[in-house]
Design a protein around this motif. Sequence first.
Motif, short mmCIF file in Angstrom:
data_model
loop_
_atom_site.label_atom_id
_atom_site.label_comp_id
_atom_site.label_asym_id
_atom_site.label_seq_id
_atom_site.Cartn_x
_atom_site.Cartn_y
_atom_site.Cartn_z
N LEU A 126 0.82 -1.21 0.00
CA LEU A 126 0.00 0.00 0.00
C LEU A 126 0.86 1.27 0.00
CD1 LEU A 126 -3.14 -0.15 0.02
CD2 LEU A 126 -2.06 -2.24 0.86
N ILE A 127 2.14 1.14 0.35
CA ILE A 127 3.05 2.30 0.34
C ILE A 127 3.55 2.58 -1.07
CG2 ILE A 127 5.25 3.21 1.16
CD1 ILE A 127 4.84 1.71 3.75
N HIS A 128 4.06 1.54 -1.73
CA HIS A 128 4.64 1.71 -3.06
C HIS A 128 3.64 1.52 -4.19
CE1 HIS A 128 8.16 0.69 -0.47
NE2 HIS A 128 8.75 1.62 -1.19
N LYS A 129 2.42 1.09 -3.84
CA LYS A 129 1.35 0.92 -4.83
C LYS A 129 1.74 -0.06 -5.94
CE LYS A 129 -1.04 4.05 -2.67
NZ LYS A 129 -2.17 3.66 -1.80
N GLU A 130 2.38 -1.17 -5.55
CA GLU A 130 2.77 -2.18 -6.53
C GLU A 130 3.02 -3.51 -5.82
OE1 GLU A 130 6.35 -0.88 -8.41
OE2 GLU A 130 7.53 -0.93 -6.56
N LEU A 131 3.14 -4.57 -6.62
CA LEU A 131 3.42 -5.91 -6.08
C LEU A 131 4.84 -5.94 -5.54
CD1 LEU A 131 2.32 -8.87 -5.85
CD2 LEU A 131 3.49 -9.31 -8.01
N ARG A 132 5.01 -6.44 -4.32
CA ARG A 132 6.33 -6.54 -3.70
C ARG A 132 6.48 -7.91 -3.04
NH1 ARG A 132 9.69 -1.88 -2.72
NH2 ARG A 132 9.24 -0.46 -4.44
N ASN A 133 7.74 -8.29 -2.76
CA ASN A 133 8.05 -9.51 -2.03
C ASN A 133 8.47 -9.15 -0.61
OD1 ASN A 133 7.60 -10.98 -4.35
ND2 ASN A 133 9.74 -11.04 -4.94
N PHE A 134 7.95 -9.87 0.38
CA PHE A 134 8.27 -9.61 1.78
C PHE A 134 8.76 -10.90 2.42
CE2 PHE A 134 4.90 -6.78 0.43
CZ PHE A 134 5.33 -5.53 0.86
N GLN A 175 -3.14 -10.93 -11.86
CA GLN A 175 -3.38 -12.31 -12.25
C GLN A 175 -2.09 -13.13 -12.24
OE1 GLN A 175 -6.40 -13.64 -12.80
NE2 GLN A 175 -7.36 -11.66 -12.36
N ASP A 176 -1.05 -12.60 -12.88
CA ASP A 176 0.23 -13.32 -12.99
C ASP A 176 1.24 -12.71 -12.03
OD1 ASP A 176 -0.72 -14.98 -15.06
OD2 ASP A 176 -0.38 -13.37 -16.51
N ILE A 177 1.77 -13.54 -11.14
CA ILE A 177 2.76 -13.08 -10.18
C ILE A 177 4.13 -13.60 -10.61
CG2 ILE A 177 3.51 -13.17 -7.78
CD1 ILE A 177 0.63 -13.44 -6.95
N ASP A 178 5.04 -12.69 -10.86
CA ASP A 178 6.40 -13.05 -11.28
C ASP A 178 7.07 -13.86 -10.18
OD1 ASP A 178 8.92 -13.22 -12.33
OD2 ASP A 178 9.05 -11.11 -12.89
N ASP A 179 7.77 -14.94 -10.59
CA ASP A 179 8.46 -15.78 -9.61
C ASP A 179 9.77 -15.16 -9.15
OD1 ASP A 179 6.56 -17.77 -9.51
OD2 ASP A 179 7.42 -18.86 -11.20
N ALA A 180 10.16 -14.04 -9.72
CA ALA A 180 11.42 -13.40 -9.32
C ALA A 180 11.39 -13.04 -7.84
CB ALA A 180 11.68 -12.16 -10.16
N GLU A 181 12.53 -13.25 -7.19
CA GLU A 181 12.62 -12.93 -5.76
C GLU A 181 12.61 -11.43 -5.52
OE1 GLU A 181 16.15 -13.24 -2.45
OE2 GLU A 181 15.80 -14.97 -3.74
N TYR A 182 13.18 -10.66 -6.45
CA TYR A 182 13.29 -9.22 -6.26
C TYR A 182 12.44 -8.52 -7.31
CZ TYR A 182 15.23 -4.54 -5.88
OH TYR A 182 15.37 -3.19 -5.72
N GLN A 183 11.57 -7.61 -6.89
CA GLN A 183 10.73 -6.82 -7.78
C GLN A 183 11.37 -5.44 -7.94
OE1 GLN A 183 8.08 -8.17 -9.25
NE2 GLN A 183 8.26 -10.08 -8.14
N SER A 184 11.70 -5.08 -9.19
CA SER A 184 12.40 -3.82 -9.43
C SER A 184 11.44 -2.64 -9.47
CB SER A 184 13.17 -3.90 -10.75
OG SER A 184 12.28 -4.11 -11.83
N SER A 185 12.01 -1.44 -9.30
CA SER A 185 11.24 -0.21 -9.41
C SER A 185 12.03 0.80 -10.22
CB SER A 185 10.94 0.35 -8.01
OG SER A 185 12.13 0.71 -7.34
N GLU A 186 11.42 1.97 -10.53
CA GLU A 186 12.04 2.94 -11.41
C GLU A 186 13.32 3.54 -10.83
OE1 GLU A 186 9.09 5.83 -12.31
OE2 GLU A 186 7.86 4.45 -13.52
N THR A 187 13.44 3.58 -9.53
CA THR A 187 14.60 4.20 -8.89
C THR A 187 15.78 3.24 -8.72
OG1 THR A 187 13.73 3.69 -6.69
CG2 THR A 187 13.13 5.82 -7.66
N ASP A 188 15.64 2.00 -9.15
CA ASP A 188 16.71 1.01 -8.97
C ASP A 188 17.92 1.31 -9.84
OD1 ASP A 188 15.07 -0.22 -7.22
OD2 ASP A 188 14.70 -2.00 -8.42
#
Length: 360
Positions: free
Chosen positions: A230-238, A261-274
């Motif tokens: 809810l902070i970053h307004k996107e799918l994240r891994n915790f 619908q589709d959740i990426d299996d990647a452990e790390y979800q990137s963002s624009e500031t990466d």
Amino acid sequence: MTCATTPAILRLSNPSSSTKQFDRVMRRWRWLMPDSRRMNAFDRYNFLLPLIGYLMRNPETTLSAVASHFGVDEVFVREALTTLMSTATYKDFDRTYYMFDVEKLDDEGIISVWQGDVIEDAPRLSARQASALAAGLSIMSTLPEFSSEHEIAELLEILSEGTTESGPAAIHYRPGPIDSDVAVIRKAMLNNHRIECVYRNIRGETSTRQIDPLRLDTRGNIWFLRGYCLIHKELRNFRLDHMGSAVELEVEICDEAKKIQDIDDAEYQSSETDITVTVEVDPEAYSMLGDFSAQIIKEDRKSNVITASIKIGYLPYLGKVIAHYGGAARVLEPASARQVVRNYALTALGLEPEGLPEQD
């Protein structure tokens, strides 16, 4: 649905005993069942397996009783029955193995099994199937809500007693331990509710988060919650081992989370500031490319070395990532990323880290 038969090379030594133990475990599994509206193809297939076992023991039952037993809606059960009635094998396409009284089902909501030849035999499993079952049961035994279930241990013992023609059947897999927070998270997922928890990010910063939980996964010995932040307004891994004091809120997950619908299996979800980091990996470190949704730059087919770019949100975290692969992964650029990895290695050796160059 068409199902291929697998050579039966393992017979359970006591089918009646295993059926009883399986029934006890499946009563608990019902509580873990995902919402039928969000089930993927694997979830739907896995639902058919306990449904067959239930109908084998209850050949005359009601649609509402089955829906209540598994915690799903009646429409979903009807769809599953339709799938079963069209099931065949590669060897016998023109034969239907499961038949139900359609008129009783439509007019009275009664499931009456007319034919179920394939489920009358004693369970027979291949070594691979038995290994998969044993691995799944081992994982279940690590969950807090199953920690005191002796039926799981008995089922594992029954599997290990089976005779095989190709080596041992049971492979035990145990991911890292998790605490009671996972029970809260799973219950919230089943109810489509939001959770609130205390979370520590990779920078070591602690904050109270509200998350719309979508899926629980393991990667190696680490558990992850895939959820809408809810902070970053996107799918994240915790990471669950960074989470504490989880509570279920009486708030439904947001529309944005429902649309995922589709959740990426990647452990790390990137963002624009990466930061974009170029790495070179040997085959032993290929898994890192999947964990970070890497973009392949080139591949040396002789050495099988892959050059790729990955996204990193917190550069100091990179040293730990690269060190995990013991020389099979190397950072090429930028210079600041190379220095981070070097400093991590120096610190591990008890030496003083060097200053970081200007970030490029």
